[in-house]
Enzyme design. Structure first.
Site, short mmCIF file in Angstrom:
data_model
loop_
_atom_site.label_atom_id
_atom_site.label_comp_id
_atom_site.label_asym_id
_atom_site.label_seq_id
_atom_site.Cartn_x
_atom_site.Cartn_y
_atom_site.Cartn_z
N GLU A 130 0.83 -1.21 0.00
CA GLU A 130 0.00 0.00 0.00
C GLU A 130 0.86 1.26 0.00
O GLU A 130 0.49 2.28 -0.59
CB GLU A 130 -0.93 -0.01 1.22
N THR A 183 -5.26 7.43 -5.21
CA THR A 183 -5.25 7.68 -3.77
C THR A 183 -4.23 8.74 -3.40
O THR A 183 -4.49 9.62 -2.57
CB THR A 183 -4.95 6.37 -3.01
#
Length: 309
Positions: A130, A183
């Site tokens: 991530e 993101t």
């Protein structure tokens, strides 16, 4: 399949769940990636096949490769694994595309090695993937993918993940407008500080939402699905957001908000029948503004990643 190979379903996830920015997440059951992981003949992680999307085959540039290498390094494992990734979750969708790959690879490797690592350790490894995807090692998507159900990340350093009760009648409706919001980009527009008044409102909603989930108090869940900090800023990036939210509530949803960093929008409802009606109402808004989109209706996936064969 042999004992040296595993095929798994890696679920899409909804992060934040309105008032739980970077700490709350839930796993979906009807949409997710498929991964095949097998023991390899050379050390490290080798990505052998990717379908569904054009993402890097180089393990150092792929979230699955980075997460898997972090795991092998800590275990001091000298062998290697080959990974196939069949993407069903579109990148930049807001429903945990990178998290599915990162969590799936470490879960699969762990299974093939006889489960030497705890779920919390797997989350920590997946967070490294991530970090590659978004610039920050957040756990709000990978935690529910690995633990299943609904999770609360009490702390990221040191990592502390708490399972939250998922009422059996709680269903999610998701619409994914066919635009991409990275993101990393959506994080850049957020404020770095908030007022005490906004913080108090948000903490109250977060605490009440957790209580509502454990008590299966759907009215309380609905009253608590409010985000006074992130949604007002990120929603401007999503065409038709306010109208979609109004349509979802009018169709019977308990609450509606942005899934992760968007552009996907989620709504929670009591019962599948209501969730289907909510999904249809949200979809009609996007159709009305000529924006192509995907829709999903799902129970809360309490199992998380699972073996297909």
């Amino acid at each position: 399949m042999t004992k040296d190979e595993i095929k798994i379903f890696c679920p899409a996830t909804i992060a934040n769940i309105s008032c739980g920015f970077d700490v709350l997440g839930l796993a979906l059951g009807t949409v997710g990636d498929v991964m095949v992981i097998r023991r390899g003949n050379s050390p490290g992680i080798r990505i052998t096949r990717i379908t569904g999307q054009e993402i890097p085959m180089d393990a150092d540039k792929n979230v699955a490769g980075v997460a898997g290498m972090a795991m092998l390094k800590e275990l001091e494992y000298q062998g290697g694994f080959e990974v196939e990734i069949h993407k069903k979750i579109k990148a930049g969708s807001g429903i945990g595309s990178s998290a599915a790959s990162a969590s799936g690879v470490v879960w699969g490797i762990n299974h093939l090695l006889g489960n030497p690592c705890s779920e919390e350790q797997l989350v920590r490894f997946a967070m490294e993937g991530e970090k590659l995807a978004s610039g920050t090692p957040h756990a709000d998507n990978v935690a529910p993918a690995i633990y299943g159900g609904i999770t609360l990340v009490r702390s990221s350093d040191p990592l502390d993940v708490v399972r939250i009760h998922a009422p059996a009648e709680l269903f999610a409706s998701v619409v994914h407008p066919q635009i991409e919001i990275k993101t990393s980009d959506s994080r850049k527009i957020l404020r770095t500080s908030i007022s005490l008044a906004d913080g108090i409102r948000q903490w109250g909603n977060l605490g009440a939402l957790i209580a509502g989930l454990f008590r299966e108090d759907y009215d309380l869940i609905g009253r608590s699905l409010e985000d006074h900090i992130v949604e007002p800023i990120r929603s401007i990036l999503i065409p038709g957001f306010d109208e979609i939210k109004r349509a979802a509530i009018a169709a019977g949803a308990l609450g509606c908000g942005i899934s992760g960093s968007g552009p996907s929008i989620f709504a929670l409802s009591k019962g599948r029948e209501t969730a289907v009606k909510v999904s249809e109402s949200m979809s009609r808004v996007l159709t009305g503004i000529d924006l192509e989109h995907d829709t999903y209706v799902s129970e809360i996936n309490t199992q998380g990643i699972r073996i297909i064969s």
